[in-house]
Write a protein that holds these residues in place. Sequence first.
Motif, short mmCIF file in Angstrom:
data_model
loop_
_atom_site.label_atom_id
_atom_site.label_comp_id
_atom_site.label_asym_id
_atom_site.label_seq_id
_atom_site.Cartn_x
_atom_site.Cartn_y
_atom_site.Cartn_z
N ARG A 81 -39.55 -88.43 60.76
CA ARG A 81 -40.71 -87.62 61.01
C ARG A 81 -40.78 -88.73 59.67
O ARG A 81 -42.46 -88.88 59.34
CB ARG A 81 -40.42 -86.36 59.98
N PRO A 87 -45.86 -90.96 63.46
CA PRO A 87 -45.26 -91.99 65.05
C PRO A 87 -46.13 -93.18 65.37
O PRO A 87 -45.08 -93.48 66.64
CB PRO A 87 -46.10 -90.63 65.88
N ASP A 88 -45.97 -93.97 64.68
CA ASP A 88 -46.76 -95.47 64.60
C ASP A 88 -44.89 -96.08 64.09
O ASP A 88 -45.52 -97.29 64.52
CB ASP A 88 -48.02 -95.39 63.90
#
Length: 101
Positions: free
Chosen positions: A34, A38-39
């Motif tokens: 988190r 996401p990248d």
Amino acid sequence: MGEPGGGRGAEAESVADVVETVGELLGVLAEKVRAAGPDGVRVLTEEELQRHQLSWFRAGWEEHARASGQEDLVGPDRPPARLLPFPERPRGHEHPSDEGG
């Protein structure tokens, strides 16, 4: 009489401890994912992992060769180690399975 289930209380407690630990580790991992976003998260394939490990071992062999003054034995077109011929068994020392029996 004893505990129900054949005295498996300690085993059940041990399994519960493992499940709790795995749960905590997954929670830490989820928090890191988190925070990275996401990248910032990438899953390595087995091939990528093997390529990385091979690169790491080659670098170690090259460093060892430099430290021992044998840097001419390694390089991009040379294997990091010389292959040795498989020794032949002396006559009279054959293994019983070598006799076709």
